[in-house]
Motif scaffolding. Structure first.
Motif, short mmCIF file in Angstrom:
data_model
loop_
_atom_site.label_atom_id
_atom_site.label_comp_id
_atom_site.label_asym_id
_atom_site.label_seq_id
_atom_site.Cartn_x
_atom_site.Cartn_y
_atom_site.Cartn_z
N MET A 1 -16.90 17.12 -17.40
CA MET A 1 -16.25 18.26 -16.75
C MET A 1 -15.11 18.77 -17.66
O MET A 1 -14.27 18.00 -18.10
N GLU A 2 -15.11 20.07 -17.93
CA GLU A 2 -14.09 20.65 -18.81
C GLU A 2 -12.74 20.72 -18.10
O GLU A 2 -12.65 21.07 -16.92
N LEU A 3 -11.71 20.40 -18.84
CA LEU A 3 -10.36 20.42 -18.26
C LEU A 3 -9.85 21.85 -18.09
O LEU A 3 -10.13 22.72 -18.92
N ALA A 4 -9.09 22.04 -17.03
CA ALA A 4 -8.47 23.35 -16.81
C ALA A 4 -7.41 23.60 -17.89
O ALA A 4 -6.83 22.65 -18.44
N LYS A 5 -7.15 24.84 -18.17
CA LYS A 5 -6.19 25.21 -19.22
C LYS A 5 -4.81 24.61 -18.97
O LYS A 5 -4.15 24.10 -19.89
N GLN A 6 -4.34 24.65 -17.72
CA GLN A 6 -3.03 24.11 -17.39
C GLN A 6 -2.97 22.60 -17.60
O GLN A 6 -1.99 22.06 -18.10
N ARG A 7 -4.07 21.92 -17.23
CA ARG A 7 -4.13 20.46 -17.40
C ARG A 7 -4.11 20.11 -18.89
O ARG A 7 -3.44 19.15 -19.29
N ASP A 29 -7.08 12.18 -19.96
CA ASP A 29 -7.05 12.63 -18.57
C ASP A 29 -7.56 11.55 -17.62
O ASP A 29 -6.97 11.31 -16.56
N GLN A 30 -8.63 10.86 -18.02
CA GLN A 30 -9.20 9.82 -17.16
C GLN A 30 -8.20 8.69 -16.93
O GLN A 30 -8.19 8.06 -15.86
N ALA A 31 -7.35 8.44 -17.91
CA ALA A 31 -6.37 7.37 -17.79
C ALA A 31 -5.39 7.61 -16.65
O ALA A 31 -4.77 6.67 -16.14
N PHE A 32 -5.25 8.85 -16.23
CA PHE A 32 -4.32 9.20 -15.14
C PHE A 32 -5.01 9.21 -13.77
O PHE A 32 -4.35 9.47 -12.76
N HIS A 33 -6.31 8.94 -13.72
CA HIS A 33 -7.05 9.01 -12.46
C HIS A 33 -6.97 7.68 -11.71
O HIS A 33 -7.67 6.73 -12.05
#
Length: 231
Positions: A1-7, A29-33
């Motif tokens: 899944m592509e990350l949003a620009k803000q993320r 990003d996954q590390a924060f889930h």
């Protein structure tokens, strides 16, 4: 899944702030889930596997740093390592790095204050290490870990944790203005399995010999023996 620009911007800002560089921000990003998120959002991977990996990398980097930079015997190194990689030590670093603001939590965990829970913050720290190891390799992950482990080790020592040789030298010099003299009594065994016998001389007093698997550890044990006489 592509990350949003803000993320993407938030993650890039985080990397710049802590001095790391990810090839794929999706790994970071996954590390924060947190697992609470995946319980509520179907198909989203959590950070538990990354945390498992990062915990091992953190332990290895820290153990190697302590071994290479301190003369303390194994028991001391284990205590120091336990202190600097603990939840109590990692959670404040996570807050300092702004990790609390980037966590992705489920609604229930968010409402219960999960963003400030030390266990969740420390686990996320480890997950980031695991993600960075996968993304950029051991050397990159090692440099990141040392950026906060080195200060933590120094802080531990500033609070009074000194190796036995240092303690002995300080006490003996204060009393006599002289330094302890260490003597290697013998070295036996093959190169891969040597045994060292060391004693320490304080003037005409001799403490030891003591036996250990390295000269450094034997000297520490001899120093402890001499320290016990002071105490």
């Amino acid at each position: 899944m592509e990350l949003a620009k803000q993320r993407k911007k938030e993650l890039s800002d985080f990397c710049n702030r802590v001095g790391i560089k990810f090839k794929k921000l999706e790994h970071l990003d996954q590390a924060f889930h947190h697992r609470s998120l995946t319980n509520e959002a179907h198909g989203v991977k959590n950070n538990e596997r990354l945390e498992f990996l990062g915990d091992s990398v953190l332990g290895m980097v820290t153990a190697a740093y302590l071994y290479n930079n301190l003369d303390n015997p194994e028991g001391d190194l284990a205590k120091i390592k336990s202190a600097v990689v603990s939840e109590k030590a990692l959670a404040p670093v996570a807050i300092k790095f702004g990790i609390d603001k980037l966590l992705m939590l489920g609604h229930g965990e968010e409402m219960s204050g999960g963003r400030t829970k030390p266990a969740i913050l420390a686990d996320c720290m480890e997950a980031i290490i695991g993600a960075y190891y996968l993304d950029s390799g051991y050397k990159a992950a090692e440099a990141y870990v040392l950026s906060f482990i080195e200060p933590a080790v120094k802080e531990t020592f500033s609070q009074g944790v000194k190796d036995f040789k240092t303690q002995l030298q300080e006490k003996y010099q204060k009393k006599t203005k002289k330094c302890p003299q260490y003597e290697l009594v013998s070295k036996t065994g093959p190169d891969h399995d040597q045994t060292f016998k060391v004693c320490v001389h304080l003037g005409d007093k001799v403490f030891g010999p003591v036996t250990a698997k390295s000269k450094k550890e034997a000297e520490q044990l001899a120093a402890k023996l001499a320290l016990d006489s002071f105490n």
